[in-house]
Design a protein around this motif. Structure first.
Motif, PDB file in Angstrom:
ATOM      1  N   VAL A 196      -0.012 -17.221 -56.244  1.00 52.61           N
ATOM      2  CA  VAL A 196       0.785 -17.902 -55.212  1.00 52.61           C
ATOM      3  C   VAL A 196      -0.155 -18.308 -54.083  1.00 52.61           C
ATOM      4  CG1 VAL A 196       2.651 -17.660 -53.530  1.00 52.61           C
ATOM      5  CG2 VAL A 196       2.851 -16.580 -55.777  1.00 52.61           C
ATOM      6  N   TRP A 197       0.061 -19.501 -53.544  1.00 54.50           N
ATOM      7  CA  TRP A 197      -0.748 -19.991 -52.431  1.00 54.50           C
ATOM      8  C   TRP A 197      -0.145 -19.506 -51.119  1.00 54.50           C
ATOM      9  CZ3 TRP A 197      -5.418 -21.963 -51.815  1.00 54.50           C
ATOM     10  CH2 TRP A 197      -5.748 -22.611 -50.620  1.00 54.50           C
ATOM     11  N   LEU A 198      -0.910 -18.726 -50.349  1.00 55.40           N
ATOM     12  CA  LEU A 198      -0.469 -18.244 -49.044  1.00 55.40           C
ATOM     13  C   LEU A 198      -1.205 -18.997 -47.949  1.00 55.40           C
ATOM     14  CD1 LEU A 198      -0.241 -14.349 -49.248  1.00 55.40           C
ATOM     15  CD2 LEU A 198       1.577 -16.044 -49.493  1.00 55.40           C
ATOM     16  N   LYS A 199      -0.474 -19.382 -46.915  1.00 59.74           N
ATOM     17  CA  LYS A 199      -1.106 -20.086 -45.804  1.00 59.74           C
ATOM     18  C   LYS A 199      -1.963 -19.126 -44.989  1.00 59.74           C
ATOM     19  CE  LYS A 199       2.381 -19.697 -42.140  1.00 59.74           C
ATOM     20  NZ  LYS A 199       3.248 -20.461 -41.232  1.00 59.74           N
ATOM     21  N   ALA A 200      -2.829 -19.679 -44.143  1.00 60.58           N
ATOM     22  CA  ALA A 200      -3.706 -18.878 -43.303  1.00 60.58           C
ATOM     23  C   ALA A 200      -2.889 -18.066 -42.301  1.00 60.58           C
ATOM     24  CB  ALA A 200      -4.689 -19.776 -42.557  1.00 60.58           C
ATOM     25  N   ALA A 201      -3.406 -16.885 -41.965  1.00 58.83           N
ATOM     26  CA  ALA A 201      -2.726 -16.039 -40.974  1.00 58.83           C
ATOM     27  C   ALA A 201      -3.686 -15.001 -40.427  1.00 58.83           C
ATOM     28  CB  ALA A 201      -1.520 -15.341 -41.592  1.00 58.83           C
ATOM     29  N   LYS A 202      -3.729 -14.885 -39.104  1.00 56.73           N
ATOM     30  CA  LYS A 202      -4.458 -13.836 -38.389  1.00 56.73           C
ATOM     31  C   LYS A 202      -5.867 -13.603 -38.927  1.00 56.73           C
ATOM     32  CE  LYS A 202      -1.022 -11.310 -35.940  1.00 56.73           C
ATOM     33  NZ  LYS A 202      -0.629 -10.017 -35.386  1.00 56.73           N
ATOM     34  N   GLY A 203      -6.664 -14.641 -38.920  1.00 54.87           N
ATOM     35  CA  GLY A 203      -8.079 -14.450 -39.206  1.00 54.87           C
ATOM     36  C   GLY A 203      -8.497 -14.643 -40.643  1.00 54.87           C
ATOM     37  N   HIS A 204      -7.566 -14.726 -41.582  1.00 55.88           N
ATOM     38  CA  HIS A 204      -8.001 -14.998 -42.959  1.00 55.88           C
ATOM     39  C   HIS A 204      -7.480 -16.360 -43.395  1.00 55.88           C
ATOM     40  CE1 HIS A 204      -4.072 -14.143 -44.823  1.00 55.88           C
ATOM     41  NE2 HIS A 204      -4.007 -13.081 -44.083  1.00 55.88           N
ATOM     42  N   PRO A 205      -8.247 -17.054 -44.223  1.00 55.59           N
ATOM     43  CA  PRO A 205      -7.901 -18.433 -44.583  1.00 55.59           C
ATOM     44  C   PRO A 205      -6.762 -18.506 -45.590  1.00 55.59           C
ATOM     45  CG  PRO A 205      -9.833 -17.732 -45.801  1.00 55.59           C
ATOM     46  CD  PRO A 205      -9.504 -16.608 -44.855  1.00 55.59           C
ATOM     47  N   ALA A 206      -6.213 -19.706 -45.742  1.00 52.08           N
ATOM     48  CA  ALA A 206      -5.256 -19.946 -46.810  1.00 52.08           C
ATOM     49  C   ALA A 206      -5.939 -19.705 -48.145  1.00 52.08           C
ATOM     50  CB  ALA A 206      -4.723 -21.373 -46.725  1.00 52.08           C
ATOM     51  N   GLN A 207      -5.206 -19.134 -49.088  1.00 48.21           N
ATOM     52  CA  GLN A 207      -5.849 -18.767 -50.352  1.00 48.21           C
ATOM     53  C   GLN A 207      -4.814 -18.482 -51.432  1.00 48.21           C
ATOM     54  OE1 GLN A 207      -7.344 -14.459 -50.140  1.00 48.21           O
ATOM     55  NE2 GLN A 207      -7.020 -14.970 -47.970  1.00 48.21           N
ATOM     56  N   TRP A 208      -5.292 -18.476 -52.671  1.00 55.70           N
ATOM     57  CA  TRP A 208      -4.464 -18.070 -53.801  1.00 55.70           C
ATOM     58  C   TRP A 208      -4.455 -16.549 -53.862  1.00 55.70           C
ATOM     59  CZ3 TRP A 208      -1.314 -21.253 -56.150  1.00 55.70           C
ATOM     60  CH2 TRP A 208      -1.619 -22.614 -56.230  1.00 55.70           C
ATOM     61  N   ILE A 220       5.532 -11.888 -43.148  1.00 55.93           N
ATOM     62  CA  ILE A 220       6.812 -12.559 -43.323  1.00 55.93           C
ATOM     63  C   ILE A 220       6.683 -14.061 -43.091  1.00 55.93           C
ATOM     64  CG2 ILE A 220       7.473 -12.012 -40.934  1.00 55.93           C
ATOM     65  CD1 ILE A 220       9.826 -12.450 -43.986  1.00 55.93           C
ATOM     66  N   ASP A 221       5.870 -14.472 -42.130  1.00 53.70           N
ATOM     67  CA  ASP A 221       5.705 -15.897 -41.875  1.00 53.70           C
ATOM     68  C   ASP A 221       5.052 -16.601 -43.059  1.00 53.70           C
ATOM     69  OD1 ASP A 221       5.776 -18.280 -40.234  1.00 53.70           O
ATOM     70  OD2 ASP A 221       3.605 -18.068 -40.034  1.00 53.70           O
ATOM     71  N   GLN A 222       4.124 -15.912 -43.719  1.00 56.36           N
ATOM     72  CA  GLN A 222       3.511 -16.485 -44.924  1.00 56.36           C
ATOM     73  C   GLN A 222       4.527 -16.577 -46.055  1.00 56.36           C
ATOM     74  OE1 GLN A 222       0.285 -13.502 -45.059  1.00 56.36           O
ATOM     75  NE2 GLN A 222      -1.145 -15.220 -45.067  1.00 56.36           N
ATOM     76  N   ARG A 224      -6.183  -8.354 -48.009  1.00 57.29           N
ATOM     77  CA  ARG A 224      -6.844  -9.415 -47.246  1.00 57.29           C
ATOM     78  C   ARG A 224      -7.148  -9.010 -45.808  1.00 57.29           C
ATOM     79  NH1 ARG A 224      -2.915 -10.671 -50.039  1.00 57.29           N
ATOM     80  NH2 ARG A 224      -1.454 -10.891 -48.297  1.00 57.29           N
ATOM     81  N   TRP A 225      -7.535  -7.741 -45.617  1.00 54.09           N
ATOM     82  CA  TRP A 225      -8.027  -7.305 -44.318  1.00 54.09           C
ATOM     83  C   TRP A 225      -9.543  -7.488 -44.283  1.00 54.09           C
ATOM     84  CZ3 TRP A 225      -3.909  -4.323 -46.311  1.00 54.09           C
ATOM     85  CH2 TRP A 225      -2.792  -4.213 -45.468  1.00 54.09           C
TER      86      TRP A 225
END
Length: 369
Positions: free
Chosen positions: A224-236, A206-208, A323-324
């Motif tokens: 869509v570009w998602l920001k980094a969260a919990k161990g995985h980088p920002a990415q498309w 939800i934060d992303q 993205r796990w």
């Protein structure tokens, strides 16, 4: 000889020397531990061993460092800073003046029960043990003290605490499915419908999702570009054609900053905080006549259960799509069984299915004749 415990009457004593890498670093001990049990004596020996090794490696500075000093050294994130402020407010100056060498793993775990007697052990770990452990290990990284390792609360401690507070922790989440998403979106406004679709399709947190700005959309390439969260980088992250159309027709909204009363920059889904959606979602679920689900259950849990349980996608592909990093973790947490348990019990007793034909297609009754 390293320190060992031995009994003298009703009290355990310690004898030997503290060693580091096989070499003695103290004079010979023959001293009472003050403990009436062997376990208590071993704990005293462990604390004394750690203390003397600290002095040997870091000098007297390690003996003088206080928790207040360590907190000042720590550049806490907002969530950790709030937890630390709550701890300091509850314990006061005595805590800030406490020598860090006296802070043991048991002390940190016991603080959880002391400060949050009505909370689950998971909450204690997250809001008490984790931030304080981070403070101490940060001081260690700066060469001020040794590191600390803390064992998690045991299953027995968790169950006992749940009994004491009269509430069960770790209640299994109910994931969303296609029917729930359809019912939700039928009663939702366009922004919340798009938000539910997006999280169910992409497993975004939800934060992303609420952080997505119009410039984070690359709809021509359906991503869509998602920001980094919990161990995985920002990415498309790729999206479906239908999702692309839904986002293309979604007007951005400027959420209201309730602290300042001013409008913030435009966001795709129109929310300013990760909790801002909750009241609206409860209303939508009530109007739709469906069970209320959190965004995490509707999105990330629903996504993985849909792929693994309902569609049978292999765990490697499903974990990569969500993205796990770990392949086993999502199976343990995010895959929810959907078979009726009573039906499974019946299948065990009846041989799973009541067959009416053999492999050749001949009815079993006719074959018996």
């Amino acid at each position: 000889m390293p320190l060992e415990a031995y009994s003298r009457g009703s009290v355990y004593w310690a004898r030997g020397r503290v060693e580091y890498e096989g070499r003695p670093i103290t004079e010979y001990y023959r001293v009472s531990t003050g403990a009436s049990t062997k376990a208590g004596a071993h704990e005293w020996i462990q604390r004394e061993t750690e203390r003397q090794r600290r002095r040997y490696l870091l000098g007297d500075e390690a003996e003088q460092l206080t928790m207040g000093d360590a907190v000042q050294l720590y550049d806490a994130k907002p969530a950790d800073a709030k937890c630390l402020l709550d701890i300091v407010d509850a314990l006061g100056d005595d805590f800030l003046e406490k020598p860090i060498v006296e802070v043991t793993p048991r002390y940190l775990r016991d603080l959880g029960f002391r400060l949050k007697p009505n909370a689950s052990t998971d909450t204690m770990w997250r809001s008490i043990v984790t931030p304080l452990r981070a403070v101490i290990n940060n001081a260690h990284d700066l060469g001020k003290c040794p590191p600390i390792k803390v064992k998690r609360y045991t299953d027995k401690e968790r169950i006992d605490q749940d009994l004491n507070r009269g509430k069960q922790s770790r209640v299994e989440r109910k994931p969303s499915d296609r029917a729930w998403i359809a019912a939700f979106c039928a009663h939702a406004d366009v922004h919340n419908a798009a938000l539910a679709h997006f999280m169910f399709e992409t497993a975004a947190r939800i934060d992303q999702a609420i952080s997505i700005l119009p410039e984070h959309l690359d709809l021509l390439r359906k991503r869509v570009w998602l920001k980094a969260a919990k161990g995985h980088p920002a990415q498309w992250v790729d999206i479906s054609h239908d999702m692309m159309i839904e986002l293309a027709n979604l007007p951005p909204k400027r959420p209201l900053n309730r602290k300042t009363g001013k409008r913030m920059e435009a966001r795709v889904f129109g929310y300013a905080t990760p909790t801002g959606y909750r009241k609206r979602w409860l209303t939508i679920c009530r109007d739709a006549g469906i069970a209320p689900l959190s965004a995490h259950a509707a999105g990330r849990h629903g996504f993985y259960t849909e792929l693994r349980v309902r569609q049978g996608v292999d765990p490697v592909s499903a974990a990569k799509a969500g993205r796990w990093k770990s392949v086993s973790l999502p199976d343990q947490i995010y895959a929810h069984a959907e078979d009726d348990q009573a039906m499974l019990r019946e299948q065990i007793r009846t041989g799973r299915v009541q067959r009416t034909e053999d492999e050749t297609g001949i009815p079993l009754k006719q074959k018996g004749k």
